[in-house]
Scaffold this motif. Structure first.
Motif, PDB file in Angstrom:
ATOM      1  N   LEU A 163      11.004  -6.208   4.648  1.00  0.00           N
ATOM      2  CA  LEU A 163      10.936  -6.366   2.822  1.00  0.00           C
ATOM      3  C   LEU A 163      11.265  -5.838   2.121  1.00  0.00           C
ATOM      4  O   LEU A 163      11.796  -4.870   2.140  1.00  0.00           O
ATOM      5  N   GLU A 164      12.008  -6.531   1.272  1.00  0.00           N
ATOM      6  CA  GLU A 164      12.457  -6.409  -0.257  1.00  0.00           C
ATOM      7  C   GLU A 164      11.462  -6.727  -1.301  1.00  0.00           C
ATOM      8  O   GLU A 164      11.548  -7.956  -0.929  1.00  0.00           O
ATOM      9  N   GLU A 165      11.477  -6.213  -2.362  1.00  0.00           N
ATOM     10  CA  GLU A 165      12.063  -7.337  -4.118  1.00  0.00           C
ATOM     11  C   GLU A 165      12.493  -7.887  -4.501  1.00  0.00           C
ATOM     12  O   GLU A 165      14.091  -7.190  -4.310  1.00  0.00           O
ATOM     13  N   ARG A 166      12.352  -8.984  -4.241  1.00  0.00           N
ATOM     14  CA  ARG A 166      13.423  -9.670  -5.334  1.00  0.00           C
ATOM     15  C   ARG A 166      13.657  -9.213  -6.992  1.00  0.00           C
ATOM     16  O   ARG A 166      12.209  -9.788  -7.222  1.00  0.00           O
ATOM     17  N   ARG A 167      14.608  -9.188  -7.573  1.00  0.00           N
ATOM     18  CA  ARG A 167      15.474  -8.469  -8.725  1.00  0.00           C
ATOM     19  C   ARG A 167      15.353  -9.584  -9.966  1.00  0.00           C
ATOM     20  O   ARG A 167      15.657 -10.728  -9.231  1.00  0.00           O
ATOM     21  N   GLY A 168      14.490  -9.404 -10.532  1.00  0.00           N
ATOM     22  CA  GLY A 168      14.761 -10.625 -11.613  1.00  0.00           C
ATOM     23  C   GLY A 168      13.948 -11.695 -11.811  1.00  0.00           C
ATOM     24  O   GLY A 168      13.351 -12.078 -12.270  1.00  0.00           O
TER      25      GLY A 168
ATOM     26  N   ASN B 248       0.831  -1.142   0.267  1.00  0.00           N
ATOM     27  CA  ASN B 248      -0.145  -0.393  -0.018  1.00  0.00           C
ATOM     28  C   ASN B 248       1.171   1.443   0.323  1.00  0.00           C
ATOM     29  O   ASN B 248       0.830   2.054  -0.815  1.00  0.00           O
ATOM     30  N   ASN B 249       1.487   1.298   0.329  1.00  0.00           N
ATOM     31  CA  ASN B 249       2.730   2.450   0.641  1.00  0.00           C
ATOM     32  C   ASN B 249       3.805   2.867  -0.091  1.00  0.00           C
ATOM     33  O   ASN B 249       3.839   3.751  -0.666  1.00  0.00           O
ATOM     34  N   HIS B 250       4.377   1.650  -0.371  1.00  0.00           N
ATOM     35  CA  HIS B 250       5.592   1.677  -1.035  1.00  0.00           C
ATOM     36  C   HIS B 250       5.459   0.718  -2.719  1.00  0.00           C
ATOM     37  O   HIS B 250       6.002   0.592  -3.494  1.00  0.00           O
ATOM     38  N   ASP B 251       4.314   0.842  -2.837  1.00  0.00           N
ATOM     39  CA  ASP B 251       3.727  -0.159  -4.290  1.00  0.00           C
ATOM     40  C   ASP B 251       4.415  -0.964  -4.702  1.00  0.00           C
ATOM     41  O   ASP B 251       5.159  -1.297  -6.132  1.00  0.00           O
ATOM     42  N   MET B 252       5.034  -2.046  -4.268  1.00  0.00           N
ATOM     43  CA  MET B 252       5.896  -3.331  -4.640  1.00  0.00           C
ATOM     44  C   MET B 252       4.952  -4.755  -4.363  1.00  0.00           C
ATOM     45  O   MET B 252       3.371  -4.483  -4.220  1.00  0.00           O
ATOM     46  N   PHE B 253       5.519  -5.096  -5.557  1.00  0.00           N
ATOM     47  CA  PHE B 253       4.799  -6.265  -5.889  1.00  0.00           C
ATOM     48  C   PHE B 253       4.586  -7.242  -4.484  1.00  0.00           C
ATOM     49  O   PHE B 253       5.763  -7.776  -4.489  1.00  0.00           O
ATOM     50  N   GLU B 254       3.216  -8.136  -3.789  1.00  0.00           N
ATOM     51  CA  GLU B 254       3.355  -8.682  -3.089  1.00  0.00           C
ATOM     52  C   GLU B 254       3.846 -10.095  -3.474  1.00  0.00           C
ATOM     53  O   GLU B 254       4.765 -10.566  -2.586  1.00  0.00           O
ATOM     54  N   GLU B 255       3.413 -10.594  -5.117  1.00  0.00           N
ATOM     55  CA  GLU B 255       4.540 -11.889  -5.310  1.00  0.00           C
ATOM     56  C   GLU B 255       5.734 -12.159  -4.886  1.00  0.00           C
ATOM     57  O   GLU B 255       6.692 -13.176  -4.515  1.00  0.00           O
ATOM     58  N   SER B 256       6.603 -11.038  -5.792  1.00  0.00           N
ATOM     59  CA  SER B 256       8.390 -10.785  -4.918  1.00  0.00           C
ATOM     60  C   SER B 256       9.003 -10.526  -4.396  1.00  0.00           C
ATOM     61  O   SER B 256      10.010 -10.372  -3.677  1.00  0.00           O
ATOM     62  N   LEU B 257       7.714 -10.035  -2.821  1.00  0.00           N
ATOM     63  CA  LEU B 257       8.639 -10.000  -1.113  1.00  0.00           C
ATOM     64  C   LEU B 257       9.170 -11.527  -0.631  1.00  0.00           C
ATOM     65  O   LEU B 257       8.836 -12.485  -1.013  1.00  0.00           O
ATOM     66  N   PHE B 258      10.459 -10.581  -0.362  1.00  0.00           N
ATOM     67  CA  PHE B 258      11.056 -11.409   0.477  1.00  0.00           C
ATOM     68  C   PHE B 258      11.563 -11.118   1.669  1.00  0.00           C
ATOM     69  O   PHE B 258      11.428  -9.284   2.027  1.00  0.00           O
ATOM     70  N   VAL B 259      11.645 -11.402   3.224  1.00  0.00           N
ATOM     71  CA  VAL B 259      12.552 -11.420   4.836  1.00  0.00           C
ATOM     72  C   VAL B 259      13.462 -10.777   4.639  1.00  0.00           C
ATOM     73  O   VAL B 259      14.480 -11.875   4.428  1.00  0.00           O
ATOM     74  N   SER B 260      13.901  -9.465   3.648  1.00  0.00           N
ATOM     75  CA  SER B 260      15.578  -9.573   4.428  1.00  0.00           C
ATOM     76  C   SER B 260      15.995  -9.227   5.794  1.00  0.00           C
ATOM     77  O   SER B 260      17.152  -9.211   5.959  1.00  0.00           O
ATOM     78  N   ARG B 261      15.543  -8.458   5.950  1.00  0.00           N
ATOM     79  CA  ARG B 261      16.049  -8.409   7.905  1.00  0.00           C
ATOM     80  C   ARG B 261      14.856  -9.220   8.933  1.00  0.00           C
ATOM     81  O   ARG B 261      13.518  -8.624   8.029  1.00  0.00           O
TER      82      ARG B 261
END
Length: 112
Positions: free
Chosen positions: A107-112, A60-73
């Motif tokens: 959470l961050e988005e996976r690239r690629g 909602n706040n950062h316009d990221m795609f839910e399918e590409s999210l992973f737990v970075s920290r």
């Protein structure tokens, strides 16, 4: 870019919470949710709620795609310690430390 969520003063010791946090670090969000759903530790339910909050912040706040999210920290730090006394024999008292912790999930988005 990362999306974060923070939980402060959870009444579970940091040592026990880190055991659950280590299970989801680096995993995809869907996999992490299923791991936390079936983990029988007391800190798993608040961590699941916090993970879903971080996911909602990302979408909602950062316009990221839910399918590409992973737990970075996942950071688990000490919170304030509540000090209580337990009466013992002969008028003595033992100190009880009721420990709390602060948790941050990023959470961050996976690239690629």
């Amino acid at each position: 870019m990362e999306a974060r969520a923070t939980l402060r003063t959870l009444r579970v010791t940091p040592q026990k919470t880190r055991l659950v946090a280590d299970l989801i670090r680096g995993k995809e969000v869907g996999v992490a949710e299923s791991i936390l759903t079936y983990t029988s530790r007391r800190s798993a339910r608040p961590l699941l709620k916090l993970l879903r909050s971080a996911k909602a912040n990302a979408v909602n706040n950062h316009d990221m795609f839910e399918e590409s999210l992973f737990v970075s920290r996942v950071e688990v730090g000490d919170g304030p310690t509540l000090k209580r006394y337990l009466p013992r024999a002969r008028g003595r008292a033992d100190l009880l430390r009721k420990r709390t912790c602060h948790i941050t999930i990023a959470l961050e988005e996976r690239r690629g």
